[in-house]
Design a protein around this motif. Structure first.
Motif, PDB file in Angstrom:
ATOM      1  N   THR A 133       0.846  -1.205   0.000  1.00 34.64           N
ATOM      2  CA  THR A 133       0.000   0.000   0.000  1.00 34.64           C
ATOM      3  C   THR A 133       0.875   1.248   0.000  1.00 34.64           C
ATOM      4  O   THR A 133       0.637   2.191  -0.757  1.00 34.64           O
ATOM      5  CB  THR A 133      -0.944  -0.003   1.222  1.00 34.64           C
ATOM      6  N   THR A 134       1.903   1.243   0.826  1.00 37.58           N
ATOM      7  CA  THR A 134       2.845   2.368   0.867  1.00 37.58           C
ATOM      8  C   THR A 134       3.549   2.522  -0.476  1.00 37.58           C
ATOM      9  O   THR A 134       3.687   3.640  -0.989  1.00 37.58           O
ATOM     10  CB  THR A 134       3.885   2.151   1.993  1.00 37.58           C
ATOM     11  N   ARG A 155       1.320   4.031  -3.016  1.00 38.56           N
ATOM     12  CA  ARG A 155       1.185   5.469  -2.768  1.00 38.56           C
ATOM     13  C   ARG A 155       2.365   6.219  -3.394  1.00 38.56           C
ATOM     14  O   ARG A 155       2.196   7.262  -4.017  1.00 38.56           O
ATOM     15  CB  ARG A 155       1.106   5.727  -1.259  1.00 38.56           C
ATOM     16  N   TYR A 156       3.566   5.659  -3.255  1.00 41.85           N
ATOM     17  CA  TYR A 156       4.749   6.259  -3.878  1.00 41.85           C
ATOM     18  C   TYR A 156       4.666   6.210  -5.394  1.00 41.85           C
ATOM     19  O   TYR A 156       5.122   7.109  -6.078  1.00 41.85           O
ATOM     20  CB  TYR A 156       6.031   5.579  -3.395  1.00 41.85           C
TER      21      TYR A 156
END
Length: 133
Positions: A126-127, A130-131
């Motif tokens: 998920t992170t 996002r990036y």
């Protein structure tokens, strides 16, 4: 058939009936009388088709994946997930470590994942997504 002590000719004929497509075409190109036993047929068939076998990958394979310099984070994530999907029984901690190891140390995502190392695999992806955005 082996349990019933079938003769070689019957076993070869039965084997040929299980073939489809290119394997069946290959079988029909064998010169008449060139195979003398089922054991020989099995050997010739295996020799012909061994290279088509999929090699099973183990989780260590993921540690060989690296983000390429000209590759976007989105493409790296996609490639990494595709490789992980081919590995049966890969534990999340190994996957997480390999994903992070594949990132350049100077990348912001690598730094963020290193600062918060107790994330789950889902949180890491998920992170990363996002990036990628």
């Amino acid at each position: 058939m082996i349990l019933h002590k079938a003769d070689n000719a019957l076993m070869c004929k039965a084997f040929a009936m299980t073939l489809r497509g290119a394997a069946q075409d290959w079988f029909h190109t064998l010169p008449s009388g060139s195979i003398n036993s089922f054991k020989e047929l099995a050997y010739v068939f295996t020799k012909e088709y061994t290279s088509y076998r999929t090699i099973k990958k183990n989780p260590d394979h993921l540690f060989n994946l690296r983000k390429k310099p000209d590759e976007s984070i989105r493409d790296y994530i996609k490639r990494f997930k595709a490789e992980k999907a081919n590995i049966v029984g890969c534990n999340d901690q190994i996957t997480l470590s390999a994903f992070k190891k594949g990132l350049p140390a100077e990348h912001e995502l690598y730094r963020e994942l290193t600062i918060t190392p107790s994330q789950t695999l889902a949180e890491v992806f998920t992170t990363a997504e996002r990036y990628a955005l």
